[in-house]
Write a protein that holds these residues in place. Structure first.
Motif, mmCIF file in Angstrom:
data_model
loop_
_atom_site.group_PDB
_atom_site.id
_atom_site.type_symbol
_atom_site.label_atom_id
_atom_site.label_comp_id
_atom_site.label_asym_id
_atom_site.label_seq_id
_atom_site.Cartn_x
_atom_site.Cartn_y
_atom_site.Cartn_z
ATOM 1 N N PRO A 33 45.049 -2.991 31.298
ATOM 2 C CA PRO A 33 44.779 -4.362 30.833
ATOM 3 C C PRO A 33 46.012 -4.953 30.151
ATOM 4 C CG PRO A 33 42.966 -2.909 30.280
ATOM 5 C CD PRO A 33 44.064 -2.025 30.788
ATOM 6 N N GLY A 34 46.402 -6.150 30.578
ATOM 7 C CA GLY A 34 47.616 -6.758 30.039
ATOM 8 C C GLY A 34 48.865 -6.315 30.759
ATOM 9 N N ARG A 35 48.735 -5.316 31.622
ATOM 10 C CA ARG A 35 49.878 -4.827 32.394
ATOM 11 C C ARG A 35 49.447 -4.620 33.853
ATOM 12 N NH1 ARG A 35 49.561 -1.525 28.124
ATOM 13 N NH2 ARG A 35 49.006 0.271 29.412
ATOM 14 N N ARG A 36 48.823 -5.641 34.424
ATOM 15 C CA ARG A 36 48.335 -5.527 35.801
ATOM 16 C C ARG A 36 49.472 -5.561 36.811
ATOM 17 N NH1 ARG A 36 44.231 -8.348 33.129
ATOM 18 N NH2 ARG A 36 42.155 -7.430 33.445
ATOM 19 N N GLU A 37 50.538 -6.265 36.467
ATOM 20 C CA GLU A 37 51.731 -6.317 37.308
ATOM 21 C C GLU A 37 52.948 -6.117 36.424
ATOM 22 O OE1 GLU A 37 51.848 -10.020 39.359
ATOM 23 O OE2 GLU A 37 50.331 -9.457 40.827
ATOM 24 N N MET A 38 53.938 -5.362 36.931
ATOM 25 C CA MET A 38 55.164 -5.127 36.166
ATOM 26 C C MET A 38 56.361 -5.061 37.098
ATOM 27 S SD MET A 38 54.188 -2.409 33.132
ATOM 28 C CE MET A 38 53.091 -1.376 34.106
ATOM 29 N N ASN A 39 57.481 -5.529 36.601
ATOM 30 C CA ASN A 39 58.729 -5.359 37.338
ATOM 31 C C ASN A 39 59.393 -4.058 36.885
ATOM 32 O OD1 ASN A 39 59.939 -5.926 34.860
ATOM 33 N ND2 ASN A 39 60.261 -8.088 35.366
ATOM 34 N N LEU A 40 60.514 -3.735 37.461
ATOM 35 C CA LEU A 40 61.164 -2.458 37.150
ATOM 36 C C LEU A 40 61.568 -2.333 35.678
ATOM 37 C CD1 LEU A 40 63.328 -1.865 40.350
ATOM 38 C CD2 LEU A 40 61.220 -0.699 39.676
ATOM 39 N N PRO A 41 62.173 -3.361 35.054
ATOM 40 C CA PRO A 41 62.501 -3.226 33.629
ATOM 41 C C PRO A 41 61.263 -2.972 32.759
ATOM 42 C CG PRO A 41 63.746 -5.030 34.588
ATOM 43 C CD PRO A 41 62.753 -4.607 35.616
ATOM 44 N N GLU A 42 60.153 -3.633 33.093
ATOM 45 C CA GLU A 42 58.928 -3.433 32.319
ATOM 46 C C GLU A 42 58.363 -2.034 32.526
ATOM 47 O OE1 GLU A 42 57.304 -8.062 32.278
ATOM 48 O OE2 GLU A 42 56.866 -6.744 33.997
ATOM 49 N N LEU A 43 58.401 -1.547 33.761
ATOM 50 C CA LEU A 43 57.952 -0.183 34.031
ATOM 51 C C LEU A 43 58.821 0.833 33.307
ATOM 52 C CD1 LEU A 43 57.033 -0.240 37.825
ATOM 53 C CD2 LEU A 43 55.545 0.517 35.963
ATOM 54 N N ALA A 44 60.112 0.580 33.291
ATOM 55 C CA ALA A 44 61.029 1.496 32.600
ATOM 56 C C ALA A 44 60.720 1.534 31.106
ATOM 57 C CB ALA A 44 62.477 1.059 32.845
ATOM 58 N N ALA A 45 60.471 0.368 30.521
ATOM 59 C CA ALA A 45 60.170 0.309 29.089
ATOM 60 C C ALA A 45 58.830 0.984 28.792
ATOM 61 C CB ALA A 45 60.138 -1.150 28.630
ATOM 62 N N GLU A 46 57.871 0.817 29.683
ATOM 63 C CA GLU A 46 56.534 1.364 29.449
ATOM 64 C C GLU A 46 56.496 2.876 29.586
ATOM 65 O OE1 GLU A 46 52.937 0.725 27.986
ATOM 66 O OE2 GLU A 46 54.335 -0.904 28.452
ATOM 67 N N THR A 47 57.321 3.439 30.458
ATOM 68 C CA THR A 47 57.306 4.881 30.709
ATOM 69 C C THR A 47 58.400 5.642 29.973
ATOM 70 O OG1 THR A 47 58.701 4.621 32.680
ATOM 71 C CG2 THR A 47 56.307 4.565 33.004
ATOM 72 N N GLY A 48 59.402 4.921 29.460
ATOM 73 C CA GLY A 48 60.501 5.599 28.788
ATOM 74 C C GLY A 48 61.531 6.160 29.742
ATOM 75 N N MET A 49 61.485 5.733 31.004
ATOM 76 C CA MET A 49 62.455 6.202 31.997
ATOM 77 C C MET A 49 63.553 5.164 32.196
ATOM 78 S SD MET A 49 60.247 8.018 35.027
ATOM 79 C CE MET A 49 58.724 7.072 35.017
ATOM 80 N N SER A 50 64.624 5.582 32.838
ATOM 81 C CA SER A 50 65.685 4.644 33.176
ATOM 82 C C SER A 50 65.218 3.750 34.320
ATOM 83 C CB SER A 50 66.951 5.381 33.587
ATOM 84 O OG SER A 50 66.750 6.070 34.813
ATOM 85 N N LYS A 51 65.868 2.612 34.490
ATOM 86 C CA LYS A 51 65.486 1.693 35.559
ATOM 87 C C LYS A 51 65.698 2.326 36.933
ATOM 88 C CE LYS A 51 66.425 -2.904 37.432
ATOM 89 N NZ LYS A 51 67.234 -4.153 37.294
ATOM 90 N N SER A 52 66.774 3.081 37.090
ATOM 91 C CA SER A 52 67.047 3.706 38.388
ATOM 92 C C SER A 52 66.008 4.775 38.717
ATOM 93 C CB SER A 52 68.455 4.317 38.406
ATOM 94 O OG SER A 52 68.582 5.313 37.398
ATOM 95 N N ALA A 53 65.589 5.517 37.693
ATOM 96 C CA ALA A 53 64.585 6.560 37.924
ATOM 97 C C ALA A 53 63.243 5.943 38.285
ATOM 98 C CB ALA A 53 64.448 7.437 36.683
ATOM 99 N N VAL A 54 62.834 4.919 37.531
ATOM 100 C CA VAL A 54 61.536 4.318 37.793
ATOM 101 C C VAL A 54 61.536 3.604 39.138
ATOM 102 C CG1 VAL A 54 61.780 1.995 36.789
ATOM 103 C CG2 VAL A 54 59.626 3.233 36.539
#
Length: 283
Positions: A33-54
């Protein structure tokens, strides 16, 4: 419970642990909820991974059909295929398969909501639900997690544990006051668990959803260990908790006894086995 998913800084010290697999799951679990769609920078921030890894994990999950990418916005979202991961568990859960015919029969008899949930951490996870005949303003989908400490299902499970085990779960719980009637005092909670232990069932008076009354009774597996809980919920607009205990608790106790001791009749169990047979046929 905070739904934000972050990978641990220090992974388990075991060579069998596959870090990349854990990261792939973290990408799926990052949505909510509140994160139904995410771009790569948002996914990286949410998971704690680098942008290239995510990016690599998102591409893999997209290829497998678990994520879809909007070609214009470059934002990712889950697909219905993700449901298959949880649905597999429901198809092969032996407790749910055994209990469902009895719960359906009880639901038809009493007309109220009948649920079955299983423990996970400090929560109970709803794995089966038979809605009542009357309107209920409470939305309770399969997979919903509710805290043990303030629900009838959770207290019934705690009552089936030792006093020390129950106290440990309460101590690890976030004792949030969800409604005016939510009990958050540690000793009072332990007293309620002990009361449930003595009478054979637990109750909750609108402590997670205001106006929602509940009675919960544990289901035991081999060696009498608690494996799940069945609970009945009804609104305070139609019932009082005392009346539920007098009229409905005995029915729930009898169903719990049957589930724990006797297999359902084959003809009543057959509809609940069809999904399992379909999965086997398509392997």
């Amino acid at each position: 419970m905070d739904s934000k998913v972050m990978l641990q800084e220090e992974e388990p010290a075991n060579r069998l642990y596959i870090q990349s697999f854990a990261k792939g799951l973290a990408v799926i679990l990052a949505f909510g909820p509140g994160r139904r769609e995410m771009n790569l920078p948002e996914l990286a921030a949410e998971t704690g991974m680098s942008k290239s890894a995510v990016q690599r994990f998102a591409f893999t999950l997209e290829t497998l059909g678990y994520l879809r990418k909007n070609p214009e916005t470059k934002r990712y979202a889950l697909t219905p295929k993700v449901i298959e991961l949880g649905y597999r568990y429901l198809l092969i859960d032996p407790v749910l398969e055994r209990a469902s015919p009895y719960l359906l029969e009880l639901n038809r008899k009493c007309g109220e909501n009948i649920n079955i949930s299983e423990p996970d951490g400090t929560d109970m996870v709803y794995v089966g639900r038979f809605p009542g005949f009357h309107y209920m303003p409470v939305y309770m989908p399969i997979g919903r997690r509710l805290p043990m400490f303030c629900t009838s299902a959770g207290r019934a499970y705690l009552a089936a544990l030792s006093q020390d085990e129950a106290a440990d779960i309460i101590d690890r719980s976030s004792l949030e006051k969800f409604t005016p009637t939510t009990v958050t005092d540690r000793q009072e909670l332990l007293d309620l668990v002990e009361k449930a232990r003595q009478q054979g069932y637990a109750t909750a008076n609108g402590e997670y959803y205001q106006g929602d009354l509940g009675i919960g009774i544990v289901i035991r597996g081999h060696n009498s260990e608690p494996v799940a809980v069945i609970n009945m919920s009804a609104p305070s607009s139609r019932w009082s908790l005392q009346r539920m205990e007098e009229e409905l608790a005995p029915q729930l106790l009898e169903v719990s006894r049957l589930i724990s001791s006797a297999a359902p009749e084959p003809r009543k169990a057959a509809p609940f086995k069809r999904g399992i047979e379909e999965v086997r046929a398509h392997r």
